[in-house]
Design a protein around this motif. Structure first.
Motif, short mmCIF file in Angstrom:
data_model
loop_
_atom_site.label_atom_id
_atom_site.label_comp_id
_atom_site.label_asym_id
_atom_site.label_seq_id
_atom_site.Cartn_x
_atom_site.Cartn_y
_atom_site.Cartn_z
N LYS A 1 41.64 29.99 30.50
CA LYS A 1 41.58 30.93 31.62
C LYS A 1 42.47 32.12 31.27
CE LYS A 1 40.37 27.63 35.27
NZ LYS A 1 40.10 26.43 34.47
N ALA A 2 41.88 33.32 31.29
CA ALA A 2 42.53 34.49 30.69
C ALA A 2 42.46 35.68 31.62
CB ALA A 2 41.86 34.83 29.35
N GLN A 3 43.53 36.47 31.63
CA GLN A 3 43.59 37.64 32.49
C GLN A 3 44.00 38.87 31.69
OE1 GLN A 3 46.51 35.80 35.06
NE2 GLN A 3 48.17 37.10 34.31
N ASN A 4 43.78 40.02 32.30
CA ASN A 4 44.25 41.30 31.78
C ASN A 4 45.32 41.76 32.76
OD1 ASN A 4 44.53 44.20 31.58
ND2 ASN A 4 42.63 44.29 30.42
N SER A 5 46.58 41.78 32.31
CA SER A 5 47.71 42.03 33.21
C SER A 5 48.34 43.40 32.94
CB SER A 5 48.78 40.95 33.03
OG SER A 5 48.29 39.69 33.41
N PRO A 6 47.97 44.42 33.74
CA PRO A 6 48.64 45.72 33.58
C PRO A 6 50.08 45.64 34.07
CG PRO A 6 47.14 45.76 35.45
CD PRO A 6 46.94 44.45 34.78
N CYS A 7 50.98 46.25 33.33
CA CYS A 7 52.41 46.24 33.64
C CYS A 7 52.87 47.69 33.82
CB CYS A 7 53.20 45.55 32.53
SG CYS A 7 52.72 43.81 32.29
N THR A 8 53.16 48.06 35.06
CA THR A 8 53.43 49.45 35.41
C THR A 8 54.87 49.60 35.86
OG1 THR A 8 51.14 49.54 36.23
CG2 THR A 8 52.57 51.40 36.75
N GLY A 9 55.67 50.35 35.10
CA GLY A 9 57.07 50.52 35.41
C GLY A 9 57.28 51.43 36.61
N VAL A 10 58.15 50.99 37.53
CA VAL A 10 58.43 51.76 38.73
C VAL A 10 59.94 51.80 38.97
CG1 VAL A 10 56.23 51.19 39.83
CG2 VAL A 10 58.22 49.72 40.24
N ALA A 11 60.41 52.74 39.78
CA ALA A 11 61.80 52.78 40.19
C ALA A 11 62.09 51.58 41.09
CB ALA A 11 62.11 54.08 40.92
#
Length: 515
Positions: free
Chosen positions: A157-167
Motif C-alpha cells: 500500500k503506497a502513497q504520494n506524500s507532499p511535504c510543504t514547509g510552513v512557518a
C-alpha cells in the motif's frame, strides 16, 4: 502564507517485469548505490543489523523501504525557499533524477514499479509477512505490545506524500486546510481498486488500512488517532492534547535520544505504566524497561527487561510526533530544544507554543498522506499526452503548495465545507471517487474548488503540474477508474486478466516519457 521548503515521499509498489507478481527487492540498493555513484553523486549505502542492504542516501534524499521489500520509498528533498519561484520546478528535477535511478536499479533485477497505490494481486498471510517485512525493530513492538495488525499493509500500500514547509505560526491552519482537502486528494489520486486479485468496492482501498490495523489495538486511543477530530485544531496545544492526551499511551522510546528514525532504533525502552506522553513529560523521572534486542515476542516482554531510569525532555515529543495517522501531520525538528518548564509555561498561554517554537524549530512542514501513489503509464500517455503524463507524480505537491500559498482563500473555502461532514465525504471519495456524495455535498465539487484555489497560486512555469488532476476531472476517471475499465475489456480467467493489467500498468518514468 510563506512556504519555507518543499519535499515529497514517493512510495512504490514493486512488481516482476515478467508477470506483474509482487517482487521483493534483492540487489536493488547496491545497484542503486552504484548507479548514483557513477553519476557523480555522493552516496552512502545503509545495511541493516541482519546484513541486508536497506537504504541509499544522497544529496537528493533517501531511498529506502517503506514497510517491506516489495514497497520502496524515495524521500526527496527538502528544496529550500519554496516560497520563491522555482521551488516546485527544482523539486521536479530532483524527482525525475531519482525515479530514473530507481527504474534502472529495478530493471537490473527484472523488476518494475506498478502504477497502483497497492499491489492488486498479493495474498497476505503470516508466513509472507515475516519473510518480506522490512527489518525495522518497531514492527515487533507494534504487533506484540500494542496489538496492531501491521500485516494488512504488506501488499505494498503506497502513497504520494507532499511535504510543504510552513512557518510555525501557520502550521495548525495549514494542517486543518490539508485535512479538509483530503476527500479531494483521495478522489483525484485514487488508484487501488483491487486487493488479492479481486475488486474491493473501493476506488482507494489503500486507506482501509487504518481501521483494519488498529481494530484490536490494546490501547483504545490508537484507533481514535486515525479519525478526524470533531472540530478543527485551534492551536498547537490542541493538536498535542488530541495526540498525547490522557486516554493515550506513549510509544516506546530510545534508551538515548539522537537523530535516528523512530522505526529503526533497536535499543529502546518501554516506560512502566504506559503513561500518556504529556503525563510522562510532566514527571521528573520514570522507571522504564529495556526491550530485548532484535524484537519483542509478547506484551509482557515490554516490562521484563533491564530496568532503567528515564528523564523526560522535549526530544521525546519530537521523537513521537509520528503517533497519529490522519491524512496529514505536522512534522518538526528542534534546532535548540527548550526546557520542559519553558514548554509548560508556554502551554498555559494562548498560542504560547507557537511563540516558543518559532525560535526553537529547525524545520516545520505539513506531510500530506491522502494521495495514493500514481505514476504515468502507457495508457495515460496515449490517452492524454506527454504533459499530462509528465505531471502525474508532481501533481500532489503542486496542489498542496498552491493550496497553502493563500491562507485566507483556504480558510474561506474550509468554512464552506462542514467539518463534521468530512469523514463521510472522505469515505465517499474512497468508495466512489469523483462520484462520491454525502447529501448535497459532492466530491467532484470539492475537487473543482481545490484545483481553482491552488491553480491561482501557481506561476506560469508551475501550472503544468496540475495537468493530471485537470485531466481526471475532464475525463471523469482517476487511476482506479481506468484500471477497472481496462480490466473489464480484457479476456481470460480473472488471474490472466490481472496479469495482463499489471503488465500494462508498468510505470513510465521520465527517461521513457519521450518529452
Amino acid at each position: 502564507m510563506t512556504l519555507t521548503s518543499l519535499g515529497v515521499e514517493l512510495e512504490m509498489a514493486v512488481a516482476c517485469n515478467k508477470d506483474g507478481s509482487s517482487h521483493f527487492v534483492g540487489p536493488f540498493f547496491s545497484n542503486l548505490y552504484a548507479g548514483k555513484y557513477a553519476r557523480g553523486e555522493t552516496v552512502q549505502l545503509k545495511v541493516a543489523h541482519d546484513g541486508r542492504d536497506i537504504a541509499v542516501t544522497s544529496v537528493l534524499g533517501c531511498t529506502s523501504l517503506d514497510n517491506a521489500f516489495n514497497n520502496i520509498e524515495s524521500a526527496i528533498g527538502p528544496v529550500g525557499m519554496a516560497g520563491r519561484p522555482g521551488g516546485l520546478e527544482t523539486l521536479d528535477v530532483w524527482v525525475r533524477t531519482e525515479l530514473e535511478a530507481v527504474e534502472a536499479a529495478l530493471a537490473a533485477e527484472g523488476a518494475m514499479v506498478l502504477n497502483f497505490s497497492e499491489h492488486p494481486a498479493l495474498a497476505i498471510d503470516d508466513h509472507l509477512y515475516q519473510r518480506i517485512r522490512a527489518p525495522k525493530p518497531i514492527y515487533d513492538y507494534w504487533v506484540n505490545c500494542r496489538g496492531w495488525n501491521h500485516k494488512v499493509g504488506i501488499d505494498a500500500k503506497a502513497q504520494n506524500s507532499p511535504c510543504t514547509g510552513v512557518a510555525v505560526c501557520d502550521a495548525v491552519m495549514a494542517l486543518n486546510t490539508v485535512l479538509a482537502a483530503s476527500p479531494a486528494f483521495i478522489a483525484l489520486f485514487a488508484n487501488s481498486p483491487f486487493e488479492n486479485g479481486e475488486y474491493t468496492g473501493y476506488r482507494e482501498n489503500r486507506l482501509t488500512i487504518w481501521p483494519r490495523m488498529f481494530r484490536n489495538a490494546y490501547c483504545v486511543a490508537d484507533d481514535r488517532l486515525h479519525r478526524l477530530p470533531p472540530q478543527p485544531f485551534a492551536n498547537l496545544r490542541g493538536y498535542f492534547e488530541w495526540m498525547f492526551g490522557a486516554d493515550t499511551a506513549m510509544q516506546r522510546i530510545p534508551s538515548s535520544l539522537g537523530n535516528s528514525k523512530y522505526k529503526d532504533i533497536a535499543d529502546v525502552v518501554c516506560v512502566e505504566g504506559n503513561p500518556s506522553l504529556l503525563t510522562f513529560l510532566r514527571g521528573k523521572h520514570w522507571l522504564a524497561h529495556r526491550c530485548a534486542q532484535g524484537g519483542i515476542d509478547s506484551a509482557q516482554d515490554c516490562n521484563k527487561g533491564q530496568p532503567v531510569e528515564v528523564r523526560p525532555s522535549l526530544a521525546h515529543l519530537a521523537f513521537q510526533q509520528f503517533a497519529q495517522f490522519l491524512d496529514a501531520r505536522i512534522r518538526f525538528g528542534f534546532a535548540h530544544e527548550p526546557a520542559l518548564d519553558e514548554f509548560f509555561a508556554a502551554w498555559e498561554r494562548p498560542f504560547g507554543l507557537e511563540d516558543l517554537f518559532e525560535t526553537h524549530f529547525d524545520f516545520c512542514y505539513i506531510e500530506g498522506r491522502s494521495p495514493g501513489a500514481n505514476f504515468a503509464d502507457r495508457e495515460i500517455f496515449d490517452e492524454a499526452g506527454a504533459e499530462v503524463a509528465a505531471s502525474v507524480v508532481m501533481a500532489p505537491s503542486a496542489l498542496q503548495a498552491g493550496l497553502l500559498r493563500n491562507p485566507s482563500a483556504a480558510w474561506r473555502w474550509l468554512e464552506h465545507w462542514p467539518w463534521r461532514a468530512l469523514p463521510a465525504l472522505r469515505d465517499a471519495a474512497m468508495r466512489d471517487g469523483l462520484n462520491g456524495r454525502v447529501g448535497s455535498l459532492s466530491v467532484r465539487t470539492l475537487c473543482e474548488e481545490l484545483l481553482e484555489i491552488a491553480g491561482k497560486e501557481l506561476s506560469r512555469d508551475e501550472a503544468w503540474m496540475l495537468a493530471y488532476p485537470q485531466h481526471v476531472l475532464r475525463s471523469g476517471r482517476n487511476g482506479a477508474d481506468r484500471a477497472l475499465a481496462a480490466y473489464e475489456l480484457l479476456s481470460g480467467s480473472p488471474g490472466e486478466r490481472m496479469k495482463q493489467l499489471m503488465k500494462a500498468r508498468q510505470a513510465l518514468f521520465p527517461s521513457r516519457l519521450m518529452l
